[in-house]
Design an enzyme around this catalytic site. Structure first.
Site, PDB file in Angstrom:
ATOM      1  N   LYS A  52      41.050  36.705  35.407  1.00 22.50           N
ATOM      2  CA  LYS A  52      40.038  36.476  36.452  1.00 22.50           C
ATOM      3  C   LYS A  52      40.474  35.329  37.373  1.00 22.50           C
ATOM      4  CE  LYS A  52      36.458  38.402  33.521  1.00 22.50           C
ATOM      5  NZ  LYS A  52      35.411  38.183  32.510  1.00 22.50           N
ATOM      6  N   GLN A  96      32.151  33.297  29.674  1.00 24.16           N
ATOM      7  CA  GLN A  96      32.883  34.357  28.973  1.00 24.16           C
ATOM      8  C   GLN A  96      32.288  34.597  27.579  1.00 24.16           C
ATOM      9  OE1 GLN A  96      35.469  36.254  30.329  1.00 24.16           O
ATOM     10  NE2 GLN A  96      35.237  37.449  28.462  1.00 24.16           N
ATOM     11  N   ASP A 119      28.052  37.833  37.084  1.00 21.80           N
ATOM     12  CA  ASP A 119      28.263  38.855  36.053  1.00 21.80           C
ATOM     13  C   ASP A 119      27.110  39.858  36.044  1.00 21.80           C
ATOM     14  OD1 ASP A 119      30.628  38.931  34.678  1.00 21.80           O
ATOM     15  OD2 ASP A 119      30.048  37.447  33.163  1.00 21.80           O
TER      16      ASP A 119
END
Ligand code: NAP
Length: 298
Positions: A52, A96, A119
């Site tokens: 990412k 994460q 997200d």
């Protein structure tokens, strides 16, 4: 039969974003800034976060990696999120997963400021998605929407069968395909492990989206001719055919199902590469303050 090339579409999207970022930089505007929080040192998470960060660099975004040790207390992580919520330079951030077991993942998701929730996991983002309001779509479903759109696959009036109801893939996918939007306007059937006579449903699918985590589960006898197949599954299995000793398998028995399909995503190279493109698109949206530019803020 058309093979849906997720790798190419993901690269196209990243190239488009890079052009836009260059224009922003030339106009001396604010460069989009994504932060990623990594708690602990899980090997797979390290790889995902590194990918990412690298993607951010490629398109010209600013990125910040916040590393915290496995022993981080939930309260310490919540404090860090407060800082990120208040940091005006950071447009969006992700935490994460998986988090260490002593940290409540939902408590953390709810602590992310919805306007920075790139997200798309915050309950407010999920609710806005269900209401068809501007929001951040979760990365994998957003990636699938992009694939359907860019391959001009007609969805209106079709019967879409989704296998799997996880919060990150199956469930949001079923909502998106049923929305009064394009892509969308499908009649949707959502199947899961308690579904009886699954094959009766899969045989009726014009569009079949499979997110089970069960290798080669969908076989040719389960689909009709001309079906559009989106295979989300990725499982690493031992293999004597590769140097690494592993290969990736999807949830669909590719060769035999591809022979009946009109469109199909391969594994790897189908849905997988789209996740990062979706995250970058959401970050760009966040930096433009697009999502929360709503009437009630006027
Ligand atoms: P998950 O949370 O484990 O959910 C699996 C779903 O499949 C559950 O809803 C489960 O039903 C259902 N299921 C399991 N066995 C079934 C059966 N025999 N018949 C019908 N339904 C069954 O998985 P996930 O997180 O959605 O991930 C699914 C797959 O997609 C995995 O291979 C994962 O690695 C992959 N994935 C890929 C990407 C990407 O490409 N970027 C992103 C995310 C996930 P119940 O709810 O009843 O248990």
């Amino acid at each position: 039969m058309t093979i849906i090339d997720g790798k190419k579409i993901s690269t196209d999207i990243q190239d488009e974003i890079a052009i836009e970022v260059k224009a922003i930089a030339e106009a001396k505007g604010k460069i989009p800034h994504l932060a990623a929080v990594l708690v602990g040192n899980d090997g797979a998470s390290e790889t995902y976060v590194a990918a990412k960060v690298k993607a951010c660099e490629r398109v010209g975004f600013k990125s910040t990696l916040v590393r915290m040790p496995t022993i981080t207390k939930e309260s310490e992580l919540l404090f860090k999120l407060k800082e990120l919520n208040n940091d005006e330079d950071i447009d969006g951030y992700i935490v994460q997963s998986p988090l260490p077991k002593h940290i409540d993942e939902y408590k953390i998701i709810e602590a992310i400021a919805p306007e920075k929730d790139v997200d798309g996991f915050h309950p407010q983002s999920v609710g806005r998605m269900a209401l068809n309001l501007p929001t951040y779509l979760p990365a994998t479903p957003f990636g699938i929407v992009q694939l359907l759109e860019r391959y001009k696959i007609e969805t209106s009036g079709k019967h879409c069968v989704v296998l799997g109801r996880s919060h990150i893939v199956g469930s949001p996918m079923s909502i998106l395909m049923a929305r009064n939007a394009a892509p969308g306007n499908c009649t949707v059937t959502l199947c899961h492990s308690r579904t009886l006579n699954l094959k009766e449903f899969t045989l009726k699918a014009d569009i079949l989206i499979v997110a089970l985590g069960k290798t080669e589960f969908v076989t040719a006898d389960m689909v009709k001719d001309g079906v559009v197949v989106i295979d989300v599954g990725i499982t690493r299995v031992p293999s004597t055919e590769t140097k690494s000793g592993f290969k990736l398998l999807g949830d669909v028995k590719y060769d035999e199902v591809a022979a009946k399909a009109s469109f199909i995503t391969p594994v790897p190279g189908g849905v997988g590469p789209m996740t990062i493109a979706s995250l970058l698109l959401n970050t760009l949206k966040a930096s433009r303050r697009e999502v929360y530019k709503t009437n009630y803020e006027l």
